[in-house]
Scaffold this motif. Structure first.
Motif, PDB file in Angstrom:
ATOM      1  N   PRO A  37      10.803 -56.090  57.030  1.00 26.42           N
ATOM      2  CA  PRO A  37      11.027 -54.794  56.385  1.00 26.42           C
ATOM      3  C   PRO A  37      10.258 -53.712  57.147  1.00 26.42           C
ATOM      4  O   PRO A  37       9.221 -53.996  57.754  1.00 26.42           O
ATOM      5  CB  PRO A  37      10.437 -54.977  54.981  1.00 26.42           C
ATOM      6  CG  PRO A  37      10.143 -56.412  54.821  1.00 26.42           C
ATOM      7  CD  PRO A  37      10.122 -57.044  56.163  1.00 26.42           C
ATOM      8  N   SER A  38      10.733 -52.498  57.088  1.00 27.85           N
ATOM      9  CA  SER A  38       9.992 -51.408  57.720  1.00 27.85           C
ATOM     10  C   SER A  38       8.634 -51.283  57.029  1.00 27.85           C
ATOM     11  O   SER A  38       8.458 -51.733  55.890  1.00 27.85           O
ATOM     12  CB  SER A  38      10.756 -50.094  57.593  1.00 27.85           C
ATOM     13  OG  SER A  38      10.726 -49.631  56.253  1.00 27.85           O
ATOM     14  N   MET A  39       7.701 -50.685  57.735  1.00 29.88           N
ATOM     15  CA  MET A  39       6.365 -50.517  57.159  1.00 29.88           C
ATOM     16  C   MET A  39       6.441 -49.717  55.863  1.00 29.88           C
ATOM     17  O   MET A  39       5.773 -50.036  54.886  1.00 29.88           O
ATOM     18  CB  MET A  39       5.447 -49.813  58.155  1.00 29.88           C
ATOM     19  CG  MET A  39       5.094 -50.656  59.348  1.00 29.88           C
ATOM     20  SD  MET A  39       4.053 -49.716  60.462  1.00 29.88           S
ATOM     21  CE  MET A  39       4.559 -50.410  62.022  1.00 29.88           C
ATOM     22  N   ARG A  40       7.285 -48.684  55.852  1.00 28.93           N
ATOM     23  CA  ARG A  40       7.423 -47.852  54.658  1.00 28.93           C
ATOM     24  C   ARG A  40       8.044 -48.635  53.501  1.00 28.93           C
ATOM     25  O   ARG A  40       7.587 -48.544  52.364  1.00 28.93           O
ATOM     26  CB  ARG A  40       8.279 -46.628  54.959  1.00 28.93           C
ATOM     27  CG  ARG A  40       7.603 -45.621  55.843  1.00 28.93           C
ATOM     28  CD  ARG A  40       8.441 -44.345  55.964  1.00 28.93           C
ATOM     29  NE  ARG A  40       8.018 -43.506  57.066  1.00 28.93           N
ATOM     30  CZ  ARG A  40       6.924 -42.778  57.093  1.00 28.93           C
ATOM     31  NH1 ARG A  40       6.120 -42.798  56.058  1.00 28.93           N
ATOM     32  NH2 ARG A  40       6.615 -42.042  58.136  1.00 28.93           N
ATOM     33  N   ALA A  41       9.082 -49.409  53.811  1.00 24.69           N
ATOM     34  CA  ALA A  41       9.747 -50.185  52.758  1.00 24.69           C
ATOM     35  C   ALA A  41       8.799 -51.227  52.166  1.00 24.69           C
ATOM     36  O   ALA A  41       8.744 -51.403  50.941  1.00 24.69           O
ATOM     37  CB  ALA A  41      10.998 -50.853  53.305  1.00 24.69           C
ATOM     38  N   LEU A  42       8.043 -51.909  53.024  1.00 20.15           N
ATOM     39  CA  LEU A  42       7.101 -52.912  52.525  1.00 20.15           C
ATOM     40  C   LEU A  42       6.010 -52.255  51.697  1.00 20.15           C
ATOM     41  O   LEU A  42       5.650 -52.759  50.627  1.00 20.15           O
ATOM     42  CB  LEU A  42       6.495 -53.713  53.686  1.00 20.15           C
ATOM     43  CG  LEU A  42       5.575 -54.863  53.297  1.00 20.15           C
ATOM     44  CD1 LEU A  42       6.300 -55.885  52.422  1.00 20.15           C
ATOM     45  CD2 LEU A  42       4.993 -55.537  54.533  1.00 20.15           C
ATOM     46  N   ALA A  43       5.505 -51.125  52.164  1.00 20.57           N
ATOM     47  CA  ALA A  43       4.473 -50.406  51.413  1.00 20.57           C
ATOM     48  C   ALA A  43       5.004 -49.998  50.034  1.00 20.57           C
ATOM     49  O   ALA A  43       4.310 -50.148  49.027  1.00 20.57           O
ATOM     50  CB  ALA A  43       4.014 -49.179  52.191  1.00 20.57           C
ATOM     51  N   ILE A  48       1.568 -50.034  47.950  1.00 22.57           N
ATOM     52  CA  ILE A  48       0.345 -49.843  48.731  1.00 22.57           C
ATOM     53  C   ILE A  48       0.598 -48.753  49.769  1.00 22.57           C
ATOM     54  O   ILE A  48       1.715 -48.273  49.931  1.00 22.57           O
ATOM     55  CB  ILE A  48      -0.102 -51.158  49.433  1.00 22.57           C
ATOM     56  CG1 ILE A  48       0.997 -51.673  50.377  1.00 22.57           C
ATOM     57  CG2 ILE A  48      -0.497 -52.211  48.399  1.00 22.57           C
ATOM     58  CD1 ILE A  48       0.578 -52.843  51.227  1.00 22.57           C
ATOM     59  N   SER A  49      -0.418 -48.426  50.504  1.00 31.01           N
ATOM     60  CA  SER A  49      -0.346 -47.392  51.529  1.00 31.01           C
ATOM     61  C   SER A  49       0.397 -47.889  52.776  1.00 31.01           C
ATOM     62  O   SER A  49       0.274 -49.059  53.150  1.00 31.01           O
ATOM     63  CB  SER A  49      -1.775 -46.988  51.917  1.00 31.01           C
ATOM     64  OG  SER A  49      -1.806 -46.332  53.148  1.00 31.01           O
ATOM     65  N   VAL A  50       1.125 -46.976  53.413  1.00 24.18           N
ATOM     66  CA  VAL A  50       1.796 -47.306  54.676  1.00 24.18           C
ATOM     67  C   VAL A  50       0.753 -47.664  55.732  1.00 24.18           C
ATOM     68  O   VAL A  50       0.987 -48.523  56.584  1.00 24.18           O
ATOM     69  CB  VAL A  50       2.688 -46.135  55.159  1.00 24.18           C
ATOM     70  CG1 VAL A  50       3.264 -46.407  56.544  1.00 24.18           C
ATOM     71  CG2 VAL A  50       3.803 -45.866  54.170  1.00 24.18           C
ATOM     72  N   ILE A  51      -0.415 -47.060  55.649  1.00 27.19           N
ATOM     73  CA  ILE A  51      -1.501 -47.360  56.602  1.00 27.19           C
ATOM     74  C   ILE A  51      -1.878 -48.838  56.519  1.00 27.19           C
ATOM     75  O   ILE A  51      -2.141 -49.484  57.529  1.00 27.19           O
ATOM     76  CB  ILE A  51      -2.725 -46.453  56.334  1.00 27.19           C
ATOM     77  CG1 ILE A  51      -2.363 -45.004  56.646  1.00 27.19           C
ATOM     78  CG2 ILE A  51      -3.935 -46.902  57.133  1.00 27.19           C
ATOM     79  CD1 ILE A  51      -3.382 -43.985  56.177  1.00 27.19           C
ATOM     80  N   THR A  52      -1.869 -49.386  55.321  1.00 21.01           N
ATOM     81  CA  THR A  52      -2.207 -50.801  55.122  1.00 21.01           C
ATOM     82  C   THR A  52      -1.152 -51.700  55.765  1.00 21.01           C
ATOM     83  O   THR A  52      -1.490 -52.661  56.467  1.00 21.01           O
ATOM     84  CB  THR A  52      -2.352 -51.116  53.624  1.00 21.01           C
ATOM     85  OG1 THR A  52      -3.359 -50.262  53.077  1.00 21.01           O
ATOM     86  CG2 THR A  52      -2.736 -52.564  53.398  1.00 21.01           C
ATOM     87  N   THR A  53       0.130 -51.389  55.551  1.00 25.09           N
ATOM     88  CA  THR A  53       1.187 -52.212  56.155  1.00 25.09           C
ATOM     89  C   THR A  53       1.180 -52.047  57.675  1.00 25.09           C
ATOM     90  O   THR A  53       1.409 -53.008  58.398  1.00 25.09           O
ATOM     91  CB  THR A  53       2.583 -51.879  55.596  1.00 25.09           C
ATOM     92  OG1 THR A  53       2.857 -50.498  55.763  1.00 25.09           O
ATOM     93  CG2 THR A  53       2.695 -52.258  54.137  1.00 25.09           C
ATOM     94  N   LYS A  54       0.875 -50.856  58.146  1.00 20.20           N
ATOM     95  CA  LYS A  54       0.798 -50.619  59.593  1.00 20.20           C
ATOM     96  C   LYS A  54      -0.286 -51.497  60.206  1.00 20.20           C
ATOM     97  O   LYS A  54      -0.082 -52.129  61.239  1.00 20.20           O
ATOM     98  CB  LYS A  54       0.516 -49.143  59.876  1.00 20.20           C
ATOM     99  CG  LYS A  54       0.478 -48.775  61.348  1.00 20.20           C
ATOM    100  CD  LYS A  54       0.242 -47.276  61.506  1.00 20.20           C
ATOM    101  CE  LYS A  54       0.382 -46.767  62.905  1.00 20.20           C
ATOM    102  NZ  LYS A  54      -0.410 -47.406  63.911  1.00 20.20           N
ATOM    103  N   ARG A  55      -1.433 -51.563  59.544  1.00 22.26           N
ATOM    104  CA  ARG A  55      -2.529 -52.390  60.059  1.00 22.26           C
ATOM    105  C   ARG A  55      -2.140 -53.866  60.076  1.00 22.26           C
ATOM    106  O   ARG A  55      -2.435 -54.596  61.030  1.00 22.26           O
ATOM    107  CB  ARG A  55      -3.780 -52.180  59.220  1.00 22.26           C
ATOM    108  CG  ARG A  55      -4.961 -52.934  59.770  1.00 22.26           C
ATOM    109  CD  ARG A  55      -6.259 -52.446  59.234  1.00 22.26           C
ATOM    110  NE  ARG A  55      -7.360 -53.187  59.832  1.00 22.26           N
ATOM    111  CZ  ARG A  55      -8.583 -53.178  59.363  1.00 22.26           C
ATOM    112  NH1 ARG A  55      -8.891 -52.459  58.311  1.00 22.26           N
ATOM    113  NH2 ARG A  55      -9.525 -53.885  59.948  1.00 22.26           N
ATOM    114  N   ALA A  56      -1.455 -54.323  59.032  1.00 24.18           N
ATOM    115  CA  ALA A  56      -1.010 -55.722  58.980  1.00 24.18           C
ATOM    116  C   ALA A  56      -0.041 -56.009  60.123  1.00 24.18           C
ATOM    117  O   ALA A  56      -0.168 -57.027  60.810  1.00 24.18           O
ATOM    118  CB  ALA A  56      -0.353 -56.015  57.629  1.00 24.18           C
ATOM    119  N   TYR A  57       0.927 -55.115  60.347  1.00 17.26           N
ATOM    120  CA  TYR A  57       1.908 -55.316  61.412  1.00 17.26           C
ATOM    121  C   TYR A  57       1.233 -55.279  62.786  1.00 17.26           C
ATOM    122  O   TYR A  57       1.595 -56.043  63.676  1.00 17.26           O
ATOM    123  CB  TYR A  57       3.029 -54.277  61.323  1.00 17.26           C
ATOM    124  CG  TYR A  57       4.115 -54.610  60.315  1.00 17.26           C
ATOM    125  CD1 TYR A  57       3.857 -55.378  59.192  1.00 17.26           C
ATOM    126  CD2 TYR A  57       5.409 -54.143  60.483  1.00 17.26           C
ATOM    127  CE1 TYR A  57       4.852 -55.678  58.269  1.00 17.26           C
ATOM    128  CE2 TYR A  57       6.414 -54.439  59.569  1.00 17.26           C
ATOM    129  CZ  TYR A  57       6.124 -55.200  58.463  1.00 17.26           C
ATOM    130  OH  TYR A  57       7.115 -55.500  57.560  1.00 17.26           O
TER     131      TYR A  57
END
Length: 124
Positions: A37-43, A48-57
């Motif tokens: 999923p896109s970072m935004r969609a997962l967030a 949660i914050s997009v910053i958090t999903t970005k860090r995970a990716y």
């Protein structure tokens, strides 16, 4: 993709995401080339914050589990068997380290622990 987040534990949310996606890849639930999923969609899904999903990716990409193409998204990397084996060793080491701590605090000797491991290993 089913990812479960716990806000009550000590593990940061990005690590929970990273760990669960790695596990899905290791178990074969996610295969090389599968889109994440896109970072935004997962967030949004996880609230949660997009910053958090970005860090995970970013962690997943750094570790070689996924690759990201600008404008196209993030995809599961083709299986690198050596990397997968190393990740399994790391996970086993974590679990055994906790077992050794428990054995020591319970007064169980190394020999007794080895017998337990041998018995469990041979059960299947």
């Amino acid at each position: 993709m089913n990812i479960f987040i716990s806000n009550s534990g000590d593990v940061p949310i990005y690590e929970q995401i990273t760990s669960q996606i790695k596990d899905m890849i290791m178990r074969g639930e996610l295969k090389g080339g599968d889109a994440l999923p896109s970072m935004r969609a997962l967030a949004k899904d996880l609230h949660i914050s997009v910053i958090t999903t970005k860090r995970a990716y970013e962690e997943l990409e750094r570790d070689g589990f996924i690759h990201t193409m600008v404008g196209r998204g993030s995809f599961v990397a083709d299986a690198n068997m050596e990397m997968m084996k190393e990740e399994k060793y790391r996970k086993i080491e974590e679990i055994l380290t906790e077992g050794v701590r428990l054995a020591r605090s319970s007064g169980i000797s190394c020999e007794e622990l080895q017998e337990i491991i041998q018995m469990v290993y041979e059960e299947d």
